[in-house]
Design an enzyme around this catalytic site. Structure first.
Site, PDB file in Angstrom:
ATOM      1  N   SER A 147       0.849  -1.185   0.000  1.00 50.68           N
ATOM      2  CA  SER A 147       0.000   0.000   0.000  1.00 50.68           C
ATOM      3  C   SER A 147       0.885   1.234   0.000  1.00 50.68           C
ATOM      4  CB  SER A 147      -0.892   0.018   1.249  1.00 50.68           C
ATOM      5  OG  SER A 147      -1.559   1.261   1.388  1.00 50.68           O
ATOM      6  N   TYR A 160      -2.691  -1.706  10.267  1.00 51.94           N
ATOM      7  CA  TYR A 160      -2.635  -1.855   8.812  1.00 51.94           C
ATOM      8  C   TYR A 160      -1.346  -1.238   8.261  1.00 51.94           C
ATOM      9  CZ  TYR A 160      -3.902  -1.441   3.874  1.00 51.94           C
ATOM     10  OH  TYR A 160      -3.899  -1.522   2.499  1.00 51.94           O
TER      11      TYR A 160
END
Length: 270
Positions: A147, A160
């Protein structure tokens, strides 16, 4: 040449993984999708003739090596594996209410770490072992979807961001360890894409953004850029290290430029 013909996509029942499966299937590639939801796997294989599937739950760590064995037994020509499985939880360590959805409960923390980091690292070992056995001298691809938040931490997603950052560094180290092999280790860094990833907390996210969510990139458009990016090779003939555009590309380029000379002191190529 980056011309892989049989792809296993781990985490392909929705979002980026599903769209990767659709686009590579449309190109005539042999595509095997995997995921935890058997009903969704069945629906996709019924819709797309010739699509293969195998049920893989990345949280079931002990079962993962056997699942990869099964995949390579059923599809011995696998030459590319894309690890896309991931979850995202909005967790707030300043929240003292243990009944709240944003409270960092132990189960929520461990589930996110297992899915986003531990599972992919276990999968990597098994995939590499199979590539060494089945393609010792032929090109193969192992790609991880991380990401942009692996490099630009966002306070709303503490676990995350931490797991994606760890997976980013794992991919770098794996690439260095396998530099003399024909295996391309690639990191795919998405921006904010329109998927189901944030469905459970989209309303609270919107509130934190002042009532309006930023516009995500359409998943079809984004995956088209990934498919193009996985065709680009470096001077050594391997697939480029990072598939990224926009903010993630600026972030990874800035990181590599800033840290690269220091990393060379410990014999690490970024």
């Amino acid at each position: 040449m980056a011309n892989f013909g049989t792809l296993l996509i781990i985490g392909a029942t929705s979002g980026i993984g599903e769209e990767l499966g659709r686009q590579y299937h449309a190109q005539g590639k042999t595509v095997i999708i995997s995921g935890r939801r058997t009903a969704r796997l069945g629906a996709l294989t019924a819709e797309l003739p010739g699509l293969g599937s195998i049920q893989i739950d990345v949280q079931d760590l002990h079962a993962l090596p056997g699942k990869i064995d099964e995949a390579f037994t059923r599809y011995p020509n696998i030459d590319a594996v894309i690890v896309n499985a991931g979850i995202q939880k909005l967790l707030d360590y300043s929240n003292p209410d243990s009944t709240s959805n944003t409270y960092p409960a132990t189960e929520a923390i461990t589930k996110e770490i297992t899915t986003n980091l531990t599972g992919p690292t276990v999968l990597a070992r098994s995939v590499i072992e199979h590539f060494r056995a089945s393609r010792p001298d032929q090109p193969s691809l192992l790609a991880f979807v991380t990401s942009g938040l692996a490099l630009i931490p966002f306070p709303t997603f503490p676990v995350y961001c931490a797991t994606k950052s760890a997976l980013h560094h794992f991919a770098v180290i794996l690439r260095n360890q396998l530099k003399d092999s024909p295996i391309s280790i690639v990191e795919i860094l998405p921006p904010y894409v329109e998927t189901e990833l944030d469905t459970a907390h989209v309303d609270e996210l919107a509130e934190r953004f002042g009532g309006k969510m930023p516009q995500g990139m359409p998943v079809k458009e984004y995956v088209e850029s990934v498919v193009r990016g996985l065709k680009v090779v470096d001077k050594d003939g391997k697939v480029q290290k990072y598939v990224a555009d926009g903010m993630p590309r600026a972030a990874v380029d800035a990181w590599a430029q800033a840290i690269g000379p220091i990393a060379q002191n410990v014999y690490t190529d970024l």
